[in-house]
Every structure is written in C-alpha cells, then in structure tokens.
Design a protein around this motif. Structure first.
Motif, mmCIF file in Angstrom:
data_model
loop_
_atom_site.group_PDB
_atom_site.id
_atom_site.type_symbol
_atom_site.label_atom_id
_atom_site.label_comp_id
_atom_site.label_asym_id
_atom_site.label_seq_id
_atom_site.Cartn_x
_atom_site.Cartn_y
_atom_site.Cartn_z
ATOM 1 N N THR A 152 -22.897 41.551 56.461
ATOM 2 C CA THR A 152 -21.979 40.674 55.720
ATOM 3 C C THR A 152 -22.744 39.431 55.268
ATOM 4 O OG1 THR A 152 -21.324 39.474 57.693
ATOM 5 C CG2 THR A 152 -20.077 41.480 57.178
ATOM 6 N N SER A 153 -22.006 38.417 54.843
ATOM 7 C CA SER A 153 -22.703 37.201 54.394
ATOM 8 C C SER A 153 -23.167 36.332 55.565
ATOM 9 C CB SER A 153 -21.794 36.392 53.474
ATOM 10 O OG SER A 153 -20.800 35.758 54.246
ATOM 11 N N ARG A 168 -11.866 28.801 52.518
ATOM 12 C CA ARG A 168 -12.046 27.478 51.894
ATOM 13 C C ARG A 168 -12.414 27.554 50.423
ATOM 14 N NH1 ARG A 168 -16.842 25.737 55.462
ATOM 15 N NH2 ARG A 168 -17.217 27.896 54.858
ATOM 16 N N ASP A 169 -13.005 28.675 49.999
ATOM 17 C CA ASP A 169 -13.699 28.684 48.708
ATOM 18 C C ASP A 169 -12.866 29.376 47.613
ATOM 19 O OD1 ASP A 169 -15.401 28.982 46.571
ATOM 20 O OD2 ASP A 169 -17.136 29.542 47.793
ATOM 21 N N VAL A 186 -22.752 44.325 61.323
ATOM 22 C CA VAL A 186 -22.286 44.730 59.992
ATOM 23 C C VAL A 186 -22.942 43.795 58.979
ATOM 24 C CG1 VAL A 186 -20.278 45.059 58.499
ATOM 25 C CG2 VAL A 186 -20.071 45.486 60.957
ATOM 26 N N LYS A 240 -14.683 32.178 45.595
ATOM 27 C CA LYS A 240 -14.720 33.487 46.259
ATOM 28 C C LYS A 240 -13.349 34.155 46.175
ATOM 29 C CE LYS A 240 -18.007 32.387 49.987
ATOM 30 N NZ LYS A 240 -18.040 32.272 51.452
ATOM 31 N N ALA A 267 -21.778 33.807 57.174
ATOM 32 C CA ALA A 267 -21.618 32.417 56.752
ATOM 33 C C ALA A 267 -22.120 31.462 57.835
ATOM 34 C CB ALA A 267 -20.129 32.150 56.481
ATOM 35 N N ASP A 276 -9.164 24.674 55.539
ATOM 36 C CA ASP A 276 -10.274 24.578 56.481
ATOM 37 C C ASP A 276 -9.697 24.832 57.871
ATOM 38 O OD1 ASP A 276 -12.207 23.924 58.283
ATOM 39 O OD2 ASP A 276 -12.759 22.018 57.360
ATOM 40 N N LEU A 277 -9.892 26.043 58.347
ATOM 41 C CA LEU A 277 -9.249 26.455 59.603
ATOM 42 C C LEU A 277 -9.922 25.863 60.835
ATOM 43 C CD1 LEU A 277 -8.446 30.203 58.775
ATOM 44 C CD2 LEU A 277 -6.842 28.269 58.853
ATOM 45 N N ARG A 322 -15.121 32.745 60.407
ATOM 46 C CA ARG A 322 -16.140 32.231 61.344
ATOM 47 C C ARG A 322 -17.219 31.518 60.536
ATOM 48 N NH1 ARG A 322 -20.320 36.131 62.719
ATOM 49 N NH2 ARG A 322 -20.942 37.148 60.798
ATOM 50 N N MET A 372 -16.231 41.133 55.951
ATOM 51 C CA MET A 372 -15.262 42.182 56.313
ATOM 52 C C MET A 372 -13.844 41.815 55.903
ATOM 53 S SD MET A 372 -16.629 43.625 59.941
ATOM 54 C CE MET A 372 -17.627 42.259 60.468
ATOM 55 N N THR A 377 -11.940 35.834 52.192
ATOM 56 C CA THR A 377 -12.671 35.603 50.938
ATOM 57 C C THR A 377 -14.056 36.224 50.946
ATOM 58 O OG1 THR A 377 -13.447 33.495 51.828
ATOM 59 C CG2 THR A 377 -11.479 33.407 50.440
ATOM 60 N N ARG A 426 -7.695 30.668 65.980
ATOM 61 C CA ARG A 426 -7.112 31.982 66.316
ATOM 62 C C ARG A 426 -5.997 31.835 67.351
ATOM 63 N NH1 ARG A 426 -12.053 36.242 65.510
ATOM 64 N NH2 ARG A 426 -12.998 35.126 63.772
ATOM 65 N N VAL A 433 -11.006 39.937 65.309
ATOM 66 C CA VAL A 433 -12.325 40.565 65.126
ATOM 67 C C VAL A 433 -13.364 39.624 65.727
ATOM 68 C CG1 VAL A 433 -13.922 41.611 63.492
ATOM 69 C CG2 VAL A 433 -11.462 41.602 62.999
HETATM 70 N N1 LIG Z 1 -20.969 40.737 60.787
HETATM 71 C C1 LIG Z 1 -21.220 41.111 62.031
HETATM 72 O O1 LIG Z 1 -22.253 41.720 62.318
HETATM 73 C C2 LIG Z 1 -20.239 40.804 63.131
HETATM 74 C C3 LIG Z 1 -20.536 41.262 64.440
HETATM 75 C C4 LIG Z 1 -19.608 40.991 65.461
HETATM 76 C C5 LIG Z 1 -18.448 40.283 65.180
HETATM 77 N N2 LIG Z 1 -18.211 39.850 63.890
HETATM 78 C C6 LIG Z 1 -16.961 39.123 63.624
HETATM 79 O O2 LIG Z 1 -16.330 39.668 62.488
HETATM 80 C C7 LIG Z 1 -15.571 38.655 61.801
HETATM 81 C C8 LIG Z 1 -15.887 38.696 60.317
HETATM 82 O O3 LIG Z 1 -17.273 38.425 60.191
HETATM 83 P P1 LIG Z 1 -18.041 38.551 58.804
HETATM 84 O O4 LIG Z 1 -19.462 38.773 59.193
HETATM 85 O O5 LIG Z 1 -17.344 39.514 57.939
HETATM 86 O O6 LIG Z 1 -17.857 37.069 58.245
HETATM 87 P P2 LIG Z 1 -18.604 36.358 57.007
HETATM 88 O O7 LIG Z 1 -19.082 37.357 56.017
HETATM 89 O O8 LIG Z 1 -19.610 35.410 57.596
HETATM 90 O O9 LIG Z 1 -17.393 35.532 56.366
HETATM 91 C C9 LIG Z 1 -16.813 34.493 57.069
HETATM 92 C C10 LIG Z 1 -15.483 34.121 56.452
HETATM 93 O O10 LIG Z 1 -14.996 32.960 57.132
HETATM 94 C C11 LIG Z 1 -14.521 32.015 56.170
HETATM 95 N N3 LIG Z 1 -14.677 30.651 56.708
HETATM 96 C C12 LIG Z 1 -15.803 30.050 57.130
HETATM 97 N N4 LIG Z 1 -15.536 28.791 57.529
HETATM 98 C C13 LIG Z 1 -14.191 28.606 57.343
HETATM 99 C C14 LIG Z 1 -13.311 27.524 57.582
HETATM 100 N N5 LIG Z 1 -13.739 26.355 58.085
HETATM 101 N N6 LIG Z 1 -12.004 27.670 57.267
HETATM 102 C C15 LIG Z 1 -11.542 28.834 56.749
HETATM 103 N N7 LIG Z 1 -12.327 29.915 56.526
HETATM 104 C C16 LIG Z 1 -13.647 29.792 56.819
HETATM 105 C C17 LIG Z 1 -15.397 32.251 54.936
HETATM 106 O O11 LIG Z 1 -14.690 31.890 53.768
HETATM 107 P P3 LIG Z 1 -14.961 30.579 52.874
HETATM 108 O O12 LIG Z 1 -16.401 30.541 52.557
HETATM 109 O O13 LIG Z 1 -14.043 30.817 51.699
HETATM 110 O O14 LIG Z 1 -14.491 29.435 53.719
HETATM 111 C C18 LIG Z 1 -15.561 33.765 54.971
HETATM 112 O O15 LIG Z 1 -14.470 34.367 54.296
HETATM 113 C C19 LIG Z 1 -15.938 37.335 62.465
HETATM 114 O O16 LIG Z 1 -14.926 36.958 63.340
HETATM 115 C C20 LIG Z 1 -17.193 37.658 63.254
HETATM 116 O O17 LIG Z 1 -17.324 36.846 64.406
HETATM 117 C C21 LIG Z 1 -19.064 40.100 62.876
#
Ligand SMILES: NC(=O)c1ccc[n+]([C@@H]2O[C@H](COP(=O)([O-])OP(=O)(O)OC[C@H]3O[C@@H](n4cnc5c(N)ncnc54)[C@H](OP(=O)(O)O)[C@@H]3O)[C@@H](O)[C@H]2O)c1
Length: 263
Positions: free
Chosen positions: A183-184, A33-34, A181, A37, A186, A50-51, A79, A13, A10, A103, A119
C-alpha cells in the motif's frame, strides 16, 4: 439505506475496499484528510477529518449517526507512521491518537453497526506489542515501530473490551491482520525504516488480494462477538494479546484520558 463506513478510505486497502463496495452499488462513506485522494472515488461520500483529534472523531460520529442511521460495516483502516514523536494539538501522542484512540471512539460511538472490522495487527501466540502502562504517550524513548506495535496491541484489547460490553448487542467485532500488503504506507520515515517499508512495498501482497479477508468478514460476519484473523486464518483468543484484565485496564485508562481532556 445501509452504509459502509471506511476510515482511511482514501488510500491503500481502505480505498480498494471502498471501490469494491461502490462497484456493488453500496453506499460508501470514506473518512480521511485528503480531498484530492477522495476525488478519485467520486461516487463515495467523503467526510474530511483528521482522526488523530478526539473532537474530529466526535464530529464524524455525529454526522454519520445523523445521516446514515443504518451502518452495515465500520472498517477501521486509518493510520500514519511517524519515526519522530508527534503530539496532537489535544496533547496525545500521534500514533496512539490515530491508530487506537480514534478506533476506540468510532467503535463505541457509531450507532450499532452490524460488523466492525479493525484492520490492525493481531498475531497468533504472541502479544502484538507492549502497552506502556506508565508511559502511554511514549514520552520516554519514543520509537515509531514500538508506537505502532503498542497501538496494535491496544486494538486487540479494544476488541476484547468492546465484545464484553456489547456481547448482547448486534455488533460483531473482528480484528484482522492483513499481513504485508503493498500500500502507500502513509507516514514520515527515517532512512532505516524507509528502506524496510520499500521492501514491504516490493514484496507485499497486491492490495486487491490483501483486502479479500476483510471483504469476507464484512460480507459474512462471524457469529461470535469477537474474532481475530491473520489474514484469513482464525487466531485463538486464548493468547496473551487478548488478556481480559488488560482489556479492562486499558478501557478504564482510555475513558479516564478522554474525561481529563474534556475537563
Ligand atoms: N499495509 C500493510 O502491510 C499492513 C500490515 C498490517 C496491518 N495493516 C493495517 O491495515 C490498515 C490499512 O493500512 P494501509 O497500508 O492500507 O494504509 P495506507 O495505504 O498507509 O493508508 C492510510 C490511510 O489513512 C488515512 N489517514 C492517515 N492519517 C490520517 C488522519 N490523521 N486522519 C484521517 N485519516 C488519516 C490516509 O488518508 P489521507 O491521506 O486522506 O489522510 C489513508 O487513507 C491500517 O490500519 C494498517 O495498520 C497494514
């Protein structure tokens, strides 16, 4: 009908990957969850969950195995960062539960995807984080970054244990650290971590670039049962993050934890 399943589909990435594959005409299942989104991807199949809860993961696994019998790719992106320790209603530390245990359950529970892309955070030459073998739930001296790092290391070990168990099967397991990267990100952050994250958002790669190594592995999975990338370069599995003994130990411990929850 083959499907691509994306947790955290949602936002960030995961969402960008979902958009990419929807634009190609694929069936894409996003889990998050959302619903607001999810509504921004009206052509995706949304499973709200809610994973961080084992029961929710099991419900998701059951639904996917029933409705989408041929999963081409499972991409694990969900995450959530917490500066303050949180315990789920099932008694697990929140980061361990969402970033690793979910996971573990999905990787082992979905019916033989062609490729699983976890990831996460593998890095060359250094263990991505430390497993607190005697305090897996981080009851003593919780720190949000350490929790995230522990989950990252646990995911490396999950890859090793999965590949050993399923070496003869059709699934290829891929660990990818996308690097910073924008991203949001979260989560719920204290002031110092929030400032650090604001920097990552400013200087991180654009999401559409960040997902390229993931797309490459989904489209053409490596031949080996397990491979790891940072972000597009191969990482040797001959490094301390992937020690088979630790992988077996964590696999046993995780199964014991799940059994004790079920009893
Ligand atoms: N961004 C970086 O710089 C970076 C660097 C290294 C590794 N990573 C890895 O890349 C992956 C993607 O990261 P991202 O930065 O793209 O993530 P993100 O923008 O923070 O988005 C996180 C996602 O997780 C979902 N989420 C959060 N809590 C949840 C729950 N309890 N149950 C189900 N879904 C849940 C959120 O959706 P809802 O709000 O709809 O629940 C959202 O879709 C992650 O595994 C992260 O560890 C990212």
């Amino acid at each position: 009908m083959t499907a691509i399943v994306i947790t955290g589909g949602t936002d960030g990435m995961g969402r960008a990957l979902a958009r990419t594959y929807l634009d190609r005409g694929d069936t894409v299942v996003i889990v998050g969850r959302d619903p607001a989104k999810a509504a921004t991807l009206p052509d995706a199949h949304f499973i709200r969950a809610d994973l961080s809860l084992v029961a929710e993961n099991r419900r998701v696994i059951e639904e996917i195995n029933e409705r989408y019998p041929a999963v081409r790719a499972l991409v694990l992106c969900a995450r959530y960062f917490r500066s303050t320790r949180f315990v789920t209603a099932e008694g697990f530390e929140g980061t361990f539960a969402l970033d690793y245990l979910s996971r573990f359950l999905l990787s082992h529970g979905l019916d033989r995807p062609r490729v699983i892309v976890n990831v996460s955070g593998p890095a060359p030459g250094i263990p991505a984080g430390r497993i607190r073998w005697n305090d897996l739930m981080l009851e003593r001296g919780y720190d949000g970054v350490a929790a995230q790092m522990q989950a990252g290391r646990a995911n490396d070990l999950l890859g090793v244990a999965f590949a050993r168990r399923h070496a003869a099967g059709p699934t290829r397991y891929v660990l990818i650290n996308p690097g910073p990267v924008s991203t949001s990100f979260a989560g719920e952050y204290d002031a110092a971590t929030a400032a650090h994250v604001a920097g990552l958002k400013r200087y991180g790669a654009p999401v559409d670039d960040g997902i390229k190594p993931i797309i490459a592995r989904v489209d053409a999975p490596p031949a080996e049962p397990l491979s790891a990338f940072l972000p597009d370069a191969r990482i040797s599995l001959d490094n301390p993050s992937f020690v088979p003994g630790d992988a077996g130990r964590l696999d046993d411990l995780t199964r014991r934890l799940l059994r004790s929850r079920d009893n």
